[in-house]
Write an enzyme that holds these catalytic residues in place. Structure first.
Site, PDB file in Angstrom:
ATOM      1  CG  ASP A  67      -0.282  -0.330   2.500  1.00 13.61           C
ATOM      2  OD1 ASP A  67       0.937  -0.480   2.532  1.00 13.61           O
ATOM      3  OD2 ASP A  67      -1.066  -0.814   3.470  1.00 13.61           O
ATOM      4  CG  ASN A 136      -8.955  -1.466  11.962  1.00 14.68           C
ATOM      5  OD1 ASN A 136      -8.179  -2.094  11.321  1.00 14.68           O
ATOM      6  ND2 ASN A 136      -9.557  -0.482  11.308  1.00 14.68           N
ATOM      7  CG  HIS A 138      -5.990  -2.068   8.648  1.00 13.42           C
ATOM      8  ND1 HIS A 138      -6.113  -1.155   9.347  1.00 13.42           N
ATOM      9  CD2 HIS A 138      -4.572  -2.450   8.587  1.00 13.42           C
ATOM     10  CE1 HIS A 138      -4.953  -0.561   9.536  1.00 13.42           C
ATOM     11  NE2 HIS A 138      -4.000  -1.284   9.092  1.00 13.42           N
ATOM     12  CD  GLU A 143      -8.985   1.143   7.514  1.00 11.58           C
ATOM     13  OE1 GLU A 143      -8.925   0.177   8.401  1.00 11.58           O
ATOM     14  OE2 GLU A 143      -8.173   2.112   7.755  1.00 11.58           O
TER      15      GLU A 143
HETATM   16  C1  GLP Z   1      -0.781   0.126   8.858  1.00  6.86           C
HETATM   17  C2  GLP Z   1      -0.295  -0.536   7.315  1.00  6.86           C
HETATM   18  C3  GLP Z   1      -0.456  -2.119   7.431  1.00  6.86           C
HETATM   19  C4  GLP Z   1       0.226  -2.565   8.697  1.00  6.86           C
HETATM   20  C5  GLP Z   1      -0.721  -2.149   9.986  1.00  6.86           C
HETATM   21  C6  GLP Z   1      -0.162  -2.379  11.352  1.00  6.86           C
HETATM   22  O1  GLP Z   1      -1.618   1.177   8.680  1.00  6.86           O
HETATM   23  N1  GLP Z   1      -1.104  -0.065   6.192  1.00  6.86           N
HETATM   24  O2  GLP Z   1       0.387  -2.366   6.166  1.00  6.86           O
HETATM   25  O3  GLP Z   1       0.486  -3.861   8.600  1.00  6.86           O
HETATM   26  O4  GLP Z   1      -1.121  -0.821   9.757  1.00  6.86           O
HETATM   27  O5  GLP Z   1       1.055  -1.606  11.420  1.00  6.86           O
HETATM   28  P1  GLP Z   1       2.059  -1.826  12.518  1.00  6.86           P
HETATM   29  O6  GLP Z   1       2.857  -2.975  12.119  1.00  6.86           O
HETATM   30  O7  GLP Z   1       2.826  -0.569  12.815  1.00  6.86           O
HETATM   31  O8  GLP Z   1       1.241  -2.167  13.917  1.00  6.86           O
END
Ligand code: GLP
Length: 241
Positions: A67, A136, A138, A143
């Site tokens: 992304d 959440n 995702h 989302e």
């Molecule tokens: C972000 C990214 C995801 C990531 C997730 C968890 O918003 N778009 O690809 O896996 O949230 O992030 P983190 O690893 O910092 O908890």
């Protein structure tokens, strides 16, 4: 589904890096689906360390990231392209022309997403997709409520995600409200999926992902249906499972 319980974040990172390096050794021209966020940082550092020791060669590897924020330039320090360059690509021998991140500067969402889907299909498909997990549920920026059938698309980020990601920006106002993300369909087409999860704060959502119903309100729950998923999570994240 295989679940590995790691002692802590660094143990999780080393175990995940082992799986990724096995993939590269078995298929030097493999296609890796990569993620950003705090979860994969330790994994990337471990891969860099092994590369420096001459144990890993990225020369023929292709990477396709999940992304990118819509509106951020590659050299914006908050962009996912910048994250990948600084946390991995600039520190290994990968050919930058074979590293793909959605084009945050393409304002035509349809074009940006179609182009990215074409990149994924032209690559021959993702051999190993690395995923972090949002609070959440995702994955990428898919989302809750996102249809499972979607390819790359433009999303409006939820308040939970904006709040969670504001730590990387100087203020919440600066967090982009939209992003381009690979869809659940593209993620599910990866041959293997590796999910890394760390910390007590992720324990409730990890329990839902692994043991709850398969529902678009918990996007990662679809992974229960993939035939080659490995979860590497630390004890804290697995404390409710
Ligand atoms: C972000 C990214 C995801 C990531 C997730 C968890 O918003 N778009 O690809 O896996 O949230 O992030 P983190 O690893 O910092 O908890």
């Amino acid at each position: 589904m295989i679940i590995y319980k790691a002692k802590n974040y660094s143990d999780m990172s080393r175990k995940a890096a082992n799986i990724i390096s096995a993939q590269i050794i078995m298929k030097p021209n493999c296609v890796l689906g990569l993620a950003t966020g705090s979860s994969p940082m330790g994994t990337y550092q471990q891969l860099i360390d092994w590369y420096k020791k001459d144990d890993l060669d990225f020369a023929k590897v292709t990477t396709i990231n999940l992304d990118e924020y819509k509106g951020l330039a590659p050299n914006n320090t908050q962009s996912y392209r910048y994250f990948m360059d600084t946390n991995l690509f600039n520190r290994i021998n990968i050919d930058k022309n074979r590293t793909f991140v959605p084009d945050g500067l393409e304002s035509d969402s349809e074009k940006a997403c179609n182009d990215y889907d074409r990149i994924i299909s032209c690559s021959g498909g993702i051999d190993l997709q690395l995923l972090g997990l949002g609070h959440n549920g995702h994955i990428g920026f898919n989302e809750p409520g996102t249809a499972f059938e979607k390819g790359t698309h433009c999303v409006d980020l939820t308040e939970t995600t904006i709040t969670a990601n504001k730590r990387f920006f100087s203020s919440e106002k600066e967090v982009p409200r939209q992003a381009y993300t690979m869809g659940i369909k593209s993620i599910m087409q990866a041959r293997k999926i590796l999910v890394i999860v760390s910390g007590e704060d992720k324990a409730p959502i990890l329990k839902e992902v692994l043991q709850g119903p398969i529902t678009p309100s918990v996007p990662a729950s679809i992974l229960q249906l993939h035939n080659d998923v490995t979860i590497v999570a630390d004890e804290a994240a697995l404390s409710l499972v």
